[in-house]
Design a protein around this motif. Structure first.
Motif, short mmCIF file in Angstrom:
data_model
loop_
_atom_site.label_atom_id
_atom_site.label_comp_id
_atom_site.label_asym_id
_atom_site.label_seq_id
_atom_site.Cartn_x
_atom_site.Cartn_y
_atom_site.Cartn_z
N THR A 431 0.83 -1.20 0.00
CA THR A 431 0.00 0.00 0.00
C THR A 431 0.86 1.25 0.00
O THR A 431 0.60 2.20 -0.74
CB THR A 431 -0.93 0.00 1.22
N ALA A 432 1.90 1.27 0.84
CA ALA A 432 2.79 2.42 0.89
C ALA A 432 3.50 2.63 -0.45
O ALA A 432 3.67 3.76 -0.91
CB ALA A 432 3.81 2.23 2.01
N ALA A 433 3.88 1.52 -1.10
CA ALA A 433 4.57 1.62 -2.37
C ALA A 433 3.69 2.24 -3.45
O ALA A 433 4.18 2.90 -4.37
CB ALA A 433 5.06 0.24 -2.81
N LEU A 435 0.85 4.25 -2.68
CA LEU A 435 0.34 5.54 -2.24
C LEU A 435 1.31 6.67 -2.54
O LEU A 435 0.91 7.77 -2.95
CB LEU A 435 0.03 5.49 -0.75
N VAL A 436 2.60 6.43 -2.37
CA VAL A 436 3.60 7.50 -2.57
C VAL A 436 3.57 8.03 -4.00
O VAL A 436 3.43 9.25 -4.21
CB VAL A 436 5.00 6.99 -2.18
N PRO A 437 3.67 7.19 -5.04
CA PRO A 437 3.62 7.75 -6.40
C PRO A 437 2.26 8.36 -6.75
O PRO A 437 2.20 9.32 -7.52
CB PRO A 437 3.93 6.54 -7.30
N LEU A 439 0.33 10.06 -4.76
CA LEU A 439 0.33 11.40 -4.19
C LEU A 439 1.29 12.32 -4.94
O LEU A 439 1.05 13.53 -5.06
CB LEU A 439 0.70 11.34 -2.71
N ILE A 440 2.39 11.77 -5.45
CA ILE A 440 3.38 12.59 -6.15
C ILE A 440 2.85 13.04 -7.50
O ILE A 440 2.99 14.21 -7.90
CB ILE A 440 4.70 11.81 -6.32
N ALA A 444 -2.61 16.34 -4.84
CA ALA A 444 -3.03 15.74 -3.58
C ALA A 444 -4.18 16.49 -2.94
O ALA A 444 -5.05 15.90 -2.31
CB ALA A 444 -1.84 15.66 -2.63
N TRP A 448 -7.27 13.98 -3.09
CA TRP A 448 -6.81 13.21 -1.92
C TRP A 448 -7.71 12.02 -1.63
O TRP A 448 -7.23 10.95 -1.27
CB TRP A 448 -6.73 14.13 -0.69
N ALA A 455 -5.31 3.62 -2.56
CA ALA A 455 -4.41 2.97 -1.60
C ALA A 455 -5.15 1.90 -0.81
O ALA A 455 -4.63 0.79 -0.58
CB ALA A 455 -3.81 4.01 -0.67
#
Length: 668
Positions: A431-433, A435-437, A439-440, A444, A448, A455
């Motif tokens: 999920t973190a992997a 979510l980061v792109p 948001l980038i 956001a 959001w 995510a």
């Protein structure tokens, strides 16, 4: 046909009353042959209602304009397939469809229980036939589909153009399969209360009825959304219309019941809660039927007549008050066998899931009835806009989606910190992997909610797939079989559980479609001269001229639009304005180019004399995934409800990946 149809419905009414009397008498007298007679009467009611349904279909197909509902909802030039479905375009016809499906379901329930649940069946038959008596009274004396006109017209008015759509042909019957099917669990719940047979036997008897009904109700809702998307021309598929809400609310409550009933089966808890959910689900199904026919709400789905409102309201009050009084009288018998031991347990997750589902159901109910309440209190209607519903549904929906992933990975009774770390490390990392792109590469602030939804979808997908992986790995290891064979064996031996997981994956896909279409839609109004072009979201629309097409039913004025992407021609769209022969109704001919990535959705609002076209253009990302989700949910639901393999075989979540598979338990 009028006399014949009325006579058939009156005979069915008499037999329904007879079935009630004989069922109740058999309980007092202990005479099984009386109960068999009552059950035969249920089958006869189904047969007679089928005859009535065939009769009204014949009247529509043969243009029998002596009948009011034939004259008002069809015409001699209407295509035969629309004549068949025009039956439920009228209020009386839709009630007959409701009663017909209900009678078939009641007959099937009696047949399937001919050799079991004999202590429950007298009350089950009495409850089901009590509902049948109400609808047959309406069809016989209040709004008859066989009503005769004093003056027979030479031609009928025809069918509302908005109903001349494939999805509207199948949407009402499938929706009714859900509404009507939920009466069976209600009848068994009432029988369990009356007879004090409050173990899990009644739940086992209605499990598949509930799953099938929930499934059909959900698919019916999606088909209605598809119809609205292709027909109404406003660019969306869900407007929180009161009648849309009326189907959505019982679906939410039925979803809660399907989850909480597992806690009762496994831990002997939530018995009162489950009874309340069963009653509430059926009452809300009746409430949805009431909203459509009462005239108290304004909706594109509602029937114009409003004579049935008081009858339905009285019946709903009677059913609700009687059911809840019966539950209160059995509270001592409904005490839970266990208590909640930890908030970090699967039963706690199911409880949170229930509370969120009921919170959403209440919010939608409140928003739907708010205009009625304000009119009673203040004398004017105040309608809550889509913003209210969207805010509530977005927050609760994302929380529910997250719980969908958490639930399968948490053990019953209590989960240790070590178990939680082991189970959730992988899904959280994935999920973190993602979510980061997200948001980038997106705004956001603006998107959001869509980013959080995506995510959460990744998290739930990881959790569900990890359950498939864990179970397959164990079966591969202990069964000495191939990996595909282990997966098939795992699912086949525990269809209910893994069918439910497939449903969860379908819900994930559904939320991805929501996130894309709600979070990233581009909407633009353009005026394009003949031969000119305009840009929308990177696509070029070229006005290639207009044409006029006339048929016996409709005259369509449409414009040809070439659609280009980076200079390459993709497709040609022909949005138009339609003028129907039925009451000179005007409508939109929506043009849609659909792909897995996005829909280009175009509505012609006006075609000027100089050939210029005024257009509303929507580029809706990922809408196709909403309809794909319906197939996934349908497949999972059918697998979960399919006979056989319904036990707790295979590996149980929260018990460790190497637990020995249990023998499959085949439930009735």
């Amino acid at each position: 046909m009028s006399l014949f149809g009325r006579a058939v419905l009156l005979l069915a009414l008499g037999l329904a009353v007879y079935a009630i009397a004989m069922s109740l008498a058999s309980r007092r007298g202990g005479r099984s042959h009386w109960q068999r007679s009552a059950e035969n009467a249920v089958h006869a009611v189904a047969g007679l209602t089928t005859v009535a349904m065939v009769g009204i279909w014949i009247a529509f197909l043969t243009d029998d304009f002596s009948l009011r509902h034939v004259a008002e909802y069809t015409s001699s030039t209407l295509a035969w397939e629309y004549k068949l479905t025009a039956v439920w375009g009228s209020q009386a016809g839709s009630l007959l469809l409701w009663m017909w499906i209900f009678s078939l379901f009641a007959s099937l329930a009696v047949y399937l229980n001919r050799a079991r649940n004999r202590e429950l069946m007298p009350v089950v038959v009495a409850v089901l036939m009590g509902v049948a008596v109400f609808f047959l009274l309406l069809l016989s004396f209040v709004t008859s589909p066989f009503e005769v006109l004093a003056v027979v017209p030479d031609e009928g008015r025809g069918l509302n153009p908005q109903l001349q759509n494939f999805y509207m042909q199948i949407h009402p019957p499938i929706l009714y399969l859900g509404y009507v099917g939920l009466a069976i669990p209600f009848a068994f719940a009432m029988a369990a209360l009356v007879t004090r047979r409050l173990d899990t036997a009644w739940i086992t008897s209605v499990r598949r009825w509930t799953i099938f009904s929930w499934l059909f109700l959900g698919i019916g809702i999606l088909l209605g959304a598809k119809w609205a998307y292709e027909t109404l021309g406003w660019g969306g598929y869900w407007a929180w219309d009161p009648v849309e809400n009326a189907a959505f609310i019982p679906w939410l409550v039925a979803t809660a019941f399907l989850h909480s009933v597992m806690v009762q089966e496994r831990r002997g808890m939530l018995k009162v809660w489950n009874m309340v959910l069963v009653v509430l689900t059926f009452v809300l199904c009746l409430f949805g039927t009431f909203l459509t026919r009462s005239g108290i709400v304004q909706s594109v789905h509602a029937f114009g007549e409003s004579t049935l409102g008081p009858f339905f309201l009285g019946f709903i009050v009677l059913i609700g008050a009687g059911s809840f009084a019966l539950i209160m009288s059995r509270l001592d018998d409904l005490r839970s066998q266990n208590t909640l031991e930890s908030f970090v347990s699967r039963e706690a997750i199911f409880l949170f899931n229930n509370l969120l589902l009921l919170a959403m159901a209440f919010a939608v109910f409140w928003g739907t009835m708010f205009p009625v309440l304000t009119e009673i209190v203040r004398g004017d209607r105040i309608v809550l806009g889509q913003g209210f519903y969207n805010q509530v549904a977005a927050v609760i929906g994302v929380l529910l989606l997250i719980l969908t992933g958490i639930g399968p990975l948490i053990a019953w009774r209590k989960s240790s910190p070590a178990q939680l770390r082991r189970r959730f490390a992988g899904p959280l990392a994935g999920t973190a992997a993602v979510l980061v792109p997200v948001l980038i590469f997106t705004d956001a602030r603006q998107h959001w909610l869509a980013a959080i939804t995506i995510a959460a979808a990744v998290f739930v997908t990881s959790c569900v797939l990890s359950e498939f992986w864990r179970g397959t790995r164990v079966r591969h290891a202990v069964g000495d079989t191939s990996w595909p064979g282990a997966l098939v064996s795992l699912v086949a031996r525990n269809r209910r559980r893994y069918g439910g997981y497939i449903v969860h994956l379908g819900i994930v896909v559904l939320f991805i479609g929501f996130a894309g279409s709600k979070g990233f839609t581009t909407e633009a109004d353009r005026i394009i001269e003949r031969g000119g072009s305009a840009q929308v979201a990177g696509f070029t629309l070229v006005n290639e001229g207009a044409e006029r097409i006339t048929t016996p039913h409709v005259t369509t004025t449409q414009v040809r639009l070439g659609v280009l992407d980076g200079g390459d021609r993709m497709t040609t769209l022909t949005p138009g304005i339609q003028e129907f022969s039925v009451d000179e109704v005007r409508g939109s001919k929506v043009a849609i180019d659909s792909s897995l990535q996005r829909d280009i959705y175009v509505v012609l609002t006006r075609l000027n004399a100089d050939g210029s076209a005024e257009l509303s253009v929507f580029v809706n990302p990922l809408v196709a995934w909403i309809w794909i989700a319906g197939f996934i949910i349908g497949a999972g639901g059918l697998l979960a409800a399919w006979p056989g393999g319904g036990g707790r075989g295979g590996t149980r979540a929260g018990s460790g990946p190497a637990e020995r598979p249990r023998r499959a338990v085949v439930t009735p």
